[in-house]
Design an enzyme around this catalytic site. Sequence first.
Site, PDB file in Angstrom:
ATOM      1  N   LYS A  44       0.832  -1.209   0.000  1.00 41.20           N
ATOM      2  CA  LYS A  44       0.000   0.000   0.000  1.00 41.20           C
ATOM      3  C   LYS A  44       0.862   1.253   0.000  1.00 41.20           C
ATOM      4  O   LYS A  44       0.367   2.377   0.054  1.00 41.20           O
ATOM      5  CB  LYS A  44      -0.916   0.034   1.235  1.00 41.20           C
ATOM      6  CG  LYS A  44      -1.990  -1.002   1.268  1.00 41.20           C
ATOM      7  CD  LYS A  44      -3.091  -0.672   2.270  1.00 41.20           C
ATOM      8  CE  LYS A  44      -2.654  -0.716   3.695  1.00 41.20           C
ATOM      9  NZ  LYS A  44      -3.780  -0.544   4.647  1.00 41.20           N
ATOM     10  N   LYS A  46       2.855   2.050   2.450  1.00 36.44           N
ATOM     11  CA  LYS A  46       2.869   2.565   3.828  1.00 36.44           C
ATOM     12  C   LYS A  46       3.953   1.860   4.637  1.00 36.44           C
ATOM     13  O   LYS A  46       4.204   0.677   4.468  1.00 36.44           O
ATOM     14  CB  LYS A  46       1.522   2.268   4.504  1.00 36.44           C
ATOM     15  CG  LYS A  46       0.399   3.219   4.122  1.00 36.44           C
ATOM     16  CD  LYS A  46      -0.795   2.997   5.063  1.00 36.44           C
ATOM     17  CE  LYS A  46      -1.739   4.183   5.046  1.00 36.44           C
ATOM     18  NZ  LYS A  46      -2.845   4.038   6.016  1.00 36.44           N
TER      19      LYS A  46
HETATM   20  N1  C2G Z   1     -10.155   6.868   9.345  1.00 37.13           N
HETATM   21  C1  C2G Z   1     -11.152   7.777   9.715  1.00 37.13           C
HETATM   22  N2  C2G Z   1     -10.811   9.026  10.074  1.00 37.13           N
HETATM   23  C2  C2G Z   1      -9.510   9.417  10.074  1.00 37.13           C
HETATM   24  C3  C2G Z   1      -8.491   8.500   9.713  1.00 37.13           C
HETATM   25  C4  C2G Z   1      -8.841   7.210   9.355  1.00 37.13           C
HETATM   26  O1  C2G Z   1     -12.353   7.437   9.715  1.00 37.13           O
HETATM   27  N3  C2G Z   1      -9.207  10.686  10.433  1.00 37.13           N
HETATM   28  C5  C2G Z   1     -10.570   5.522   8.938  1.00 37.13           C
HETATM   29  C6  C2G Z   1     -10.206   5.199   7.490  1.00 37.13           C
HETATM   30  O2  C2G Z   1     -11.183   5.735   6.613  1.00 37.13           O
HETATM   31  C7  C2G Z   1     -10.210   3.669   7.514  1.00 37.13           C
HETATM   32  C8  C2G Z   1      -9.746   3.349   8.945  1.00 37.13           C
HETATM   33  O3  C2G Z   1      -9.878   4.571   9.715  1.00 37.13           O
HETATM   34  O4  C2G Z   1     -11.545   3.183   7.320  1.00 37.13           O
HETATM   35  C9  C2G Z   1      -8.312   2.892   8.986  1.00 37.13           C
HETATM   36  O5  C2G Z   1      -7.520   3.887   8.355  1.00 37.13           O
HETATM   37  P1  C2G Z   1      -6.019   3.475   7.905  1.00 37.13           P
HETATM   38  O6  C2G Z   1      -5.340   2.801   9.032  1.00 37.13           O
HETATM   39  O7  C2G Z   1      -5.410   4.672   7.242  1.00 37.13           O
HETATM   40  O8  C2G Z   1      -6.330   2.357   6.814  1.00 37.13           O
HETATM   41  P2  C2G Z   1      -6.104   2.415   5.229  1.00 37.13           P
HETATM   42  O9  C2G Z   1      -4.677   2.644   4.918  1.00 37.13           O
HETATM   43  O10 C2G Z   1      -7.140   3.320   4.691  1.00 37.13           O
HETATM   44  O11 C2G Z   1      -6.362   0.881   4.846  1.00 37.13           O
HETATM   45  O12 C2G Z   1      -8.180  -2.737   2.421  1.00 37.13           O
HETATM   46  C10 C2G Z   1      -8.422  -1.474   2.992  1.00 37.13           C
HETATM   47  C11 C2G Z   1      -7.145  -0.846   3.511  1.00 37.13           C
HETATM   48  O13 C2G Z   1      -6.435  -1.748   4.340  1.00 37.13           O
HETATM   49  C12 C2G Z   1      -7.502   0.420   4.248  1.00 37.13           C
END
Ligand code: C2G
Length: 132
Positions: A44, A46
């Site tokens: 990803k 990350k």
């Molecule tokens: N999130 C949120 N508000 C934020 C930051 C994150 O609602 N200020 C939510 C994101 O939308 C996501 C969840 O928290 O639904 C996890 O965010 P991340 O850890 O950044 O995950 P991500 O990289 O988006 O991975 O297959 C899907 C991926 O693994 C999603």
Amino acid sequence: MRKVITYGTFDLLHSGHINILRRAKDLGDYLIVAISSDEFNALKGKQAYYSFEQRKLILEAIRYVDEVIPEHTWEQKVQDVQNHDVDVFVMGDDWEGKFDFLSDYCEVVYLPRTVGISTTKIKEDLKEVLAK
Ligand code: C2G
């Protein structure tokens, strides 16, 4: 029992993560969180601060979370929904539309992100503070 699933890296846990986990749990009775493995994070683009094991330990300590499973690939979601008898798939709305194909297998819900907080922002803010 109405089962909910959500996916993410959940690094440097913050209020945005807690908000989506709480709202996801409110949509059912049992919440599964699939957290990205360190290898999948690399896919990803990350680099999490906390390892998969550390992020798993932290997520498992959250009252809204009932089960934590690993996320290894983009393609595992249908299998996860079927294997775990999931009723609702939840993601933040930064993913709006990206997982609509899952509506053949379960409800798909995108929830508004929490504004003003992100793991990236935490890292940037800390860099600034430490540079002073
Ligand atoms: N999130 C949120 N508000 C934020 C930051 C994150 O609602 N200020 C939510 C994101 O939308 C996501 C969840 O928290 O639904 C996890 O965010 P991340 O850890 O950044 O995950 P991500 O990289 O988006 O991975 O297959 C899907 C991926 O693994 C999603």
